[in-house]
Design an enzyme around this catalytic site. Structure first.
Site, PDB file in Angstrom:
ATOM      1  N   GLU A   9       0.866  -1.204   0.000  1.00 58.35           N
ATOM      2  CA  GLU A   9       0.000   0.000   0.000  1.00 58.35           C
ATOM      3  C   GLU A   9       0.886   1.232   0.000  1.00 58.35           C
ATOM      4  OE1 GLU A   9      -3.255   0.588   3.081  1.00 58.35           O
ATOM      5  OE2 GLU A   9      -2.441   2.624   2.956  1.00 58.35           O
ATOM      6  N   HIS A 177      -8.994   1.922  -0.131  1.00 55.18           N
ATOM      7  CA  HIS A 177      -8.097   2.745   0.679  1.00 55.18           C
ATOM      8  C   HIS A 177      -8.890   3.879   1.334  1.00 55.18           C
ATOM      9  CE1 HIS A 177      -5.099   5.786   1.622  1.00 55.18           C
ATOM     10  NE2 HIS A 177      -4.232   4.800   1.664  1.00 55.18           N
ATOM     11  N   ASP A 303       2.900   1.758   3.903  1.00 53.83           N
ATOM     12  CA  ASP A 303       2.152   3.023   3.828  1.00 53.83           C
ATOM     13  C   ASP A 303       3.094   4.193   3.562  1.00 53.83           C
ATOM     14  OD1 ASP A 303      -0.073   4.584   3.622  1.00 53.83           O
ATOM     15  OD2 ASP A 303      -0.680   4.443   5.719  1.00 53.83           O
TER      16      ASP A 303
HETATM   17 CA    CA Z   1      -2.115   4.689   2.685  1.00 51.70          CA
END
Ligand code: CA
Length: 341
Positions: A9, A177, A303
């Site tokens: 991600e 998301h 992230d």
């Molecule tokens: Ca993210």
């Protein structure tokens, strides 16, 4: 190393996206979640947002240096939140196409380091379905990214379901998301600074995923694969109560909107949903998710660049799980789900 670290991600932005977001801010676009997020990250001259802007726009040496510094072999790239969602349909269609072309070009420059998910314009589901097909079949992208509600509309409305139909037919996962909570949810969060990644993102995204489940999206598209970040946005912790109360609500005919489903909510979570560890480098929570969803359904994510912390990678290297399960966690599950390599 006994495994590759595939981070699932990892965000990027394009110059066009920033230009369009800047215009929305200048026009006073009436979405408190967007204003809270991008009114900060795009405008603030504080050190963190400035650095994040630069990292988001880089798909070459700087990003790869950051990956090397933290032992990340591959990033699965996705257009940063809220993607194209706040734009009008014309701008959303154009940005989805140009962003997919840009990420495909970056992958072509660095084929061993990057893979990518496809943006699409939910404002125009027919165009979205065609763009997903182009992005997967012609550009080689590995799934779809969707960044939450679309000007307060959630994708459980059947008018959006051509998007799910396309993902199921292409046999690629769709990654839900977070974005800033919708107008109906956000006000009490804003009052205490809780609307963003600290809490509100997870609430809105968990709600969105649950709406998809109880609306019957996975009965209509039983092979659809949904990915949730942040360890499933807390939904794994809720499974017992969700099943109990969904059953009780059905039996009592309490809501017209609660319809019988073919499976239980926890079945869909175990059979259609995958979760990633983005921003949740915390062993007890990771191992809880592995226990309740299965070790094949929990994938590593960093992230980047929002949570770029080397110690979080080493903390996950140190998870007290078997070498085989650790290889699944960092590498094998991602290779299988996204059909890498
Ligand atoms: Ca993210």
């Amino acid at each position: 190393m006994a495994y590759k670290r595939i981070a699932t991600e990892e965000a990027f932005a394009t110059a066009d996206q920033f230009r369009l977001f800047r215009r929305l801010l200048d026009e006073g676009f009436d979405d408190p979640g967007f204003q809270s997020l991008w009114g900060f990250y795009l405008i603030s001259e504080a050190e963190r947002p400035k650095k994040i802007r630069e990292q988001l726009l880089d798909l070459d040496a700087r990003r790869i240096a950051d990956m090397n510094a933290t032992g990340i072999d591959v990033q699965i790239l996705s257009l940063t939140s809220p993607g194209v969602n706040p734009l009008d349909a014309d701008a959303a269609r154009a940005l989805s196409v140009s962003a997919n072309d840009e990420v495909a070009a970056a992958i072509a420059r660095h084929p061993t380091r990057f893979a990518g998910l496809a943006a699409f314009a939910p404002q125009d589901p027919a165009h979205a379905a065609k763009e997903l097909e182009r992005a997967v079949n012609r550009l080689g992208l590995k799934g779809a990214i969707f960044n939450g509600h679309v000007r307060d509309e959630y994708l459980d409305d059947p008018k959006f379901w051509a998007i799910f139909e396309a993902c199921e037919a292409l046999d690629v996962p769709i990654y839900l998301h977070p974005t800033g909570p919708s107008r109906g949810l956000i006000q009490p969060m804003l009052e205490r600074g809780l609307d963003g990644a600290i809490f509100g993102f997870g609430v809105d995204t968990a709600l969105h995923a649950l709406r998809l489940i109880v609306a019957g999206v996975f009965d209509r598209f039983p092979k659809l694969k949904l990915v949730l970040g942040h360890l499933g946005e807390a939904l794994p912790f809720w499974l017992f109560r969700l099943d109990y109360m969904h059953r009780a609500g059905l039996a009592a005919k309490r809501y017209d909107s609660i319809k019988p489903l073919k499976r239980t909510i926890s079945d869909y979570m175990r059979e259609n949903v995958y979760v990633t560890t983005s921003g949740m480098a915390w062993a007890p929570a990771i191992q809880f998710c592995q226990q309740v969803l299965g070790v094949d359904r929990v994938l590593y994510a960093m992230d980047y660049p929002y949570q770029f912390v080397a110690e979080e990678v080493t903390a996950q290297d140190a998870l007290a799980i078997s070498p085989e399960d650790k290889r699944k966690f960092f590498q094998g599950n991602a290779e299988r789900l996204f059909k890498l390599g």
